[in-house]
Design a protein around this motif. Structure first.
Motif, short mmCIF file in Angstrom:
data_model
loop_
_atom_site.label_atom_id
_atom_site.label_comp_id
_atom_site.label_asym_id
_atom_site.label_seq_id
_atom_site.Cartn_x
_atom_site.Cartn_y
_atom_site.Cartn_z
N VAL A 64 42.28 40.44 38.02
CA VAL A 64 42.33 40.17 36.59
C VAL A 64 40.95 40.47 36.03
N VAL A 65 40.90 41.40 35.09
CA VAL A 65 39.64 41.87 34.53
C VAL A 65 39.62 41.59 33.04
N ASP A 66 38.46 41.25 32.54
CA ASP A 66 38.27 41.02 31.11
C ASP A 66 38.67 42.29 30.35
N PRO A 67 39.52 42.16 29.35
CA PRO A 67 39.93 43.35 28.57
C PRO A 67 38.75 44.10 27.96
N GLN A 68 37.67 43.40 27.65
CA GLN A 68 36.50 44.08 27.08
C GLN A 68 35.90 45.07 28.08
N LEU A 69 35.94 44.73 29.37
CA LEU A 69 35.41 45.65 30.38
C LEU A 69 36.28 46.90 30.49
N MET A 70 37.60 46.72 30.46
CA MET A 70 38.50 47.86 30.51
C MET A 70 38.30 48.75 29.28
N THR A 71 38.19 48.13 28.12
CA THR A 71 37.98 48.87 26.88
C THR A 71 36.66 49.63 26.94
N TRP A 72 35.61 48.98 27.42
CA TRP A 72 34.31 49.65 27.54
C TRP A 72 34.43 50.89 28.43
N GLY A 73 35.09 50.75 29.59
CA GLY A 73 35.23 51.89 30.50
C GLY A 73 35.97 53.05 29.88
N LEU A 74 37.07 52.75 29.21
CA LEU A 74 37.84 53.83 28.58
C LEU A 74 37.07 54.46 27.42
N ASN A 75 36.33 53.66 26.68
CA ASN A 75 35.51 54.22 25.60
C ASN A 75 34.41 55.13 26.13
N GLN A 76 33.88 54.83 27.30
CA GLN A 76 32.87 55.70 27.90
C GLN A 76 33.46 57.07 28.22
N LEU A 77 34.70 57.09 28.72
CA LEU A 77 35.35 58.37 29.00
C LEU A 77 35.60 59.14 27.70
N GLU A 78 36.02 58.42 26.67
CA GLU A 78 36.26 59.06 25.37
C GLU A 78 34.99 59.68 24.81
N SER A 79 33.84 59.07 25.11
CA SER A 79 32.58 59.59 24.57
C SER A 79 31.99 60.71 25.42
N GLY A 80 32.69 61.12 26.48
CA GLY A 80 32.25 62.27 27.25
C GLY A 80 31.71 61.99 28.64
N LYS A 81 31.58 60.73 29.02
CA LYS A 81 31.15 60.41 30.38
C LYS A 81 32.26 60.79 31.36
N ARG A 82 31.88 61.21 32.55
CA ARG A 82 32.88 61.58 33.57
C ARG A 82 33.43 60.36 34.28
N ALA A 83 32.64 59.27 34.31
CA ALA A 83 33.08 58.04 34.96
C ALA A 83 32.32 56.86 34.36
N ALA A 84 32.92 55.68 34.47
CA ALA A 84 32.29 54.44 34.04
C ALA A 84 32.59 53.37 35.08
N ILE A 85 31.56 52.60 35.41
CA ILE A 85 31.67 51.64 36.50
C ILE A 85 31.11 50.28 36.08
N VAL A 86 31.88 49.23 36.34
CA VAL A 86 31.38 47.87 36.34
C VAL A 86 31.60 47.40 37.78
N PRO A 87 30.53 47.21 38.56
CA PRO A 87 30.68 46.92 40.00
C PRO A 87 31.65 45.78 40.29
N GLY A 88 32.62 46.08 41.15
CA GLY A 88 33.60 45.11 41.56
C GLY A 88 34.65 44.79 40.53
N GLU A 89 34.60 45.44 39.37
CA GLU A 89 35.52 45.11 38.28
C GLU A 89 36.41 46.29 37.90
#
Length: 195
Positions: free
Chosen positions: A96-121
């Protein structure tokens, strides 16, 4: 049909959490405006011995985007997910992950990053990179995060990175152990605490 996003849930005996994991994932995707764009929710069950699969079956009846891979050998969920995912972008979670972390990761991909990582999350990655790196990787989420970081570093690139939320000494120690399992050839044991 090509999909815009595959949210991949890596599961093993997650009965108490699986319903919340599925609902949060769907809520995050829909809140990002992907409602009109096709997505999938790929639940990869690693031979759970509790009612995880039963709950997934009930959820599948209510959520048509949910696909279930069952009876996947422990430590092989990432490989099977990489082979089965159909989205242009992937978001991998194993708890179970905080929705804000999932949103942050997907927004990073939208902004052009190839990957986004929150360790262990979370691990958010473009599908091309994910297929290349994760299609032969034994282990779980932390092993996948390390493999993606290593591949990007070899190309002189970096993933977007955010520190994990403070979860206390016990969970930080468990994350440390999970990160080291791959180094000693035990990446198949990379699982969240309590599974």
């Amino acid at each position: 049909m090509q999909l815009s996003l595959s949210v991949i849930l890596l599961l093993r005996n997650r009965e108490p959490a699986v319903t919340q994991m599925v609902r949060r994932a769907v809520d995050v995707v829909r809140s990002l405006g992907a409602k009109g764009r096709p997505f999938e929710l790929l639940a990869v069950d690693q031979t759970s011995v509790d009612n995880t699969l039963s709950l997934l079956s009930v959820l599948h009846a209510r959520i048509p985007e949910l696909r279930i891979l069952q009876d996947v050998r422990q430590g092989m969920a990432v490989i099977e997910a990489a082979r089965a995912a159909r989205g242009d972008r992937w978001l991998l979670v194993d708890r179970v992950v905080d929705p804000q972390l999932m949103t942050w990761g997907l927004n990073q991909l939208e902004s052009g990053k190839r990957a986004a990582i929150v360790p262990g999350e979370i691990l958010a990655t473009e599908a091309k990179l994910g297929a290349q790196v994760l299609g032969h990787l034994a282990g779980g989420l932390v092993s996948a995060q390390q493999a993606v970081e290593h591949e990007l570093a070899a190309r002189g690139q970096r993933a977007a990175w955010s520190p994990a939320p403070d979860r206390g000494v016990a969970e930080r120690a468990a994350l440390f152990v999970r990160q080291r399992l791959g180094w000693v050839g035990l990446s198949q044991l990379d699982r969240p605490l309590g599974t």
